[in-house]
Design an enzyme around this catalytic site. Structure first.
Site, PDB file in Angstrom:
ATOM      1  N   CYS A 176       0.813  -1.146   0.095  1.00  0.00           N
ATOM      2  CA  CYS A 176      -0.091   0.010   0.112  1.00  0.00           C
ATOM      3  C   CYS A 176       0.856   1.230  -0.093  1.00  0.00           C
ATOM      4  O   CYS A 176       1.212   1.701   0.934  1.00  0.00           O
ATOM      5  CB  CYS A 176      -0.870   0.121   1.031  1.00  0.00           C
ATOM      6  N   CYS A 184      -0.607   4.307   1.946  1.00  0.00           N
ATOM      7  CA  CYS A 184      -0.488   3.932   3.472  1.00  0.00           C
ATOM      8  C   CYS A 184       1.180   4.279   3.994  1.00  0.00           C
ATOM      9  O   CYS A 184       1.269   4.887   4.954  1.00  0.00           O
ATOM     10  CB  CYS A 184      -0.670   2.471   3.819  1.00  0.00           C
ATOM     11  N   ASP A 185       1.977   3.656   3.156  1.00  0.00           N
ATOM     12  CA  ASP A 185       3.324   3.837   3.670  1.00  0.00           C
ATOM     13  C   ASP A 185       4.211   4.613   2.909  1.00  0.00           C
ATOM     14  O   ASP A 185       5.331   5.221   3.368  1.00  0.00           O
ATOM     15  CB  ASP A 185       4.020   2.356   3.420  1.00  0.00           C
TER      16      ASP A 185
END
Ligand code: FAD
Ligand code: NDP
Length: 319
Positions: A141, A144-145
């Site tokens: 992701c 997300c990261d």
């Protein structure tokens, strides 16, 4: 005796919230289980893992994925939906009313009808080195990261050639010195507009006919990869600070334990023209858990409008 719910909705993406809005407005008082890290996706579905959604009608300038989901959730609550942040671990569909076990519950809840829209989870490749460097160089992701300070100025790699891969690669250019996309065929699967966006970007390199042998690291973090060209058989190493998988999804159907008919890839089968009816009467399925062709927020939402109307008709006739 336990109360029998009119409808329990298992999901929390665009599909589930559309069903909740329709069922709520039909005064069915739906009960929704939005999941708690179910399928490793935060409650509120896959759109929480993306940035701008530019193709959902009503938002001419686009809207952030998480913001769109928060608006849908609020609309469900405004429509008299009760939401619990729990994952459904087990169901018994052998007879009506159906039994549903949320996490941490000993006794099941009962429902006349079930709506299942549990979406899909990102696939992984399980390459040598992947377990060791998972979340220390490898993840699935970018949104997300990708914004973490450790990525700034680094060379990052994305595996995949679909819309997700293109979107993630484009997003990562904000932080990375360079982004390399590894694509196993000589063409990308992504839509033309997404392809154009990556192919014209000066920081993005697309390596076609490229596959992967191994993830390399220093024992603590990933440092690179061994890759090969599947046309020339040329093998070489590249240095990279992080690898993101964007190779598609598998439907979240394990908790059904084979009680609904699925296809060979575990997508729930539905029957009848434009219907969300499954192999068990009064259990309905829609969105990405049932659709491997379109897989869009708007088609997920549309299928769940249909499911909620089908539930409403059934309850009118049978209770
Ligand atoms: P999901 O969004 O997958 O939601 C399913 C939910 O069910 C999840 O929250 C999950 O945690 C929950 N759940 C799973 N199992 C259980 C359980 N046992 N109990 C309780 N809850 C459970 N589409 C577009 O139209 N436009 C875009 O711009 C776009 N961008 C995207 C970008 C990315 C990076 C990705 C990955 C997808 C994108 N898509 C886009 C596709 C879109 O996100 C999906 O089509 C849509 O989210 C599917 O909705 P859904 O409700 O079927 O499932
Ligand atoms: P897709 O299934 O569309 O693409 C997956 C990609 O990964 C393909 O390039 C595929 O290669 C590759 N791949 C699959 N398995 C492997 C493997 N084992 N090894 C190597 N490569 C592999 O998935 P996406 O997640 O990209 O998209 C899912 C859905 O979400 C689509 O419907 C998409 O349109 C939608 N979406 C929409 C967006 C938007 O509209 N902005 C953004 C993101 C997603 P191959 O082509 O060779 O099979």
């Amino acid at each position: 005796m336990s109360t029998i719910e009119n409808v329990i909705i298992i999901w929390s993406g665009p599909a589930g919230h559309t069903a909740a809005i329709y069922a709520g407005r039909a005064m069915l008082r739906p009960l929704m289980f939005e999941g708690f890290l179910a399928g490793w996706v935060a409650a509120w579905g896959q759109l929480t893992t993306t940035t701008d959604v530019e193709n959902f009608p009503g938002f001419p300038d686009g809207i952030g994925g998480p913001e769109l989901m928060m608006k849908m959730r609020q609309q469900s609550i405004n429509s008299d939906t009760r939401i619990q942040t729990k994952t459904i671990e087990k169901v018994d569909l052998s007879s009506s009313p159906f039994k549903v076990w949320p996490a941490w519950a000993n006794d099941p809840l009962l429902a006349h009808t079930l709506i299942i829209a549990t979406g899909a989870t990102a696939k992984r490749l399980w390459l040598p080195g992947e377990e060791q460097y998972w979340q220390n160089g490898v993840s699935a992701c970018a949104v997300c990261d990708g914004g973490l300070p450790i990525f700034r100025g680094k060379h990052l790699v994305v595996i995949g050639g679909g819309d997700s891969a293109c979107e993630e690669a484009h997003y990562l250019t904000k932080f990375a010195s360079k982004v390399t996309m590894l694509v196993r065929r000589d063409e990308l699967r992504a839509s033309k507009v997404m392809q154009k966006r990556v192919l014209e970007h000066e920081k993005i390199e697309v390596l076609r006919n490229t596959e992967w042998n191994e993830i390399l690291g220093d024992g603590d973090v990933m440092t690179g990869m061994k890759i090969h060209n599947n046309k020339t058989d040329d093998i070489h190493e590249i240095q990279a600070g992080w690898l993101f998988y964007a190779i598609g999804y598998v439907p979240n159907t394990v908790f059904l334990d084979g009680q609904l008919e699925t296809d060979a890839a575990w997508y729930i089968k539905t029957f009848g023209h434009m219907s969300t009816a499954t192999s068990v009467s009064w259990v309905f399925a829609g969105g990405d858990v049932q659709d491997k062709k379109y897989r869009q927020a708007i088609t997920s939402a549309g299928s769940w409008c249909m499911a909620a109307l089908e539930v409403e008709h059934w309850l009118q006739d049978n209770t």
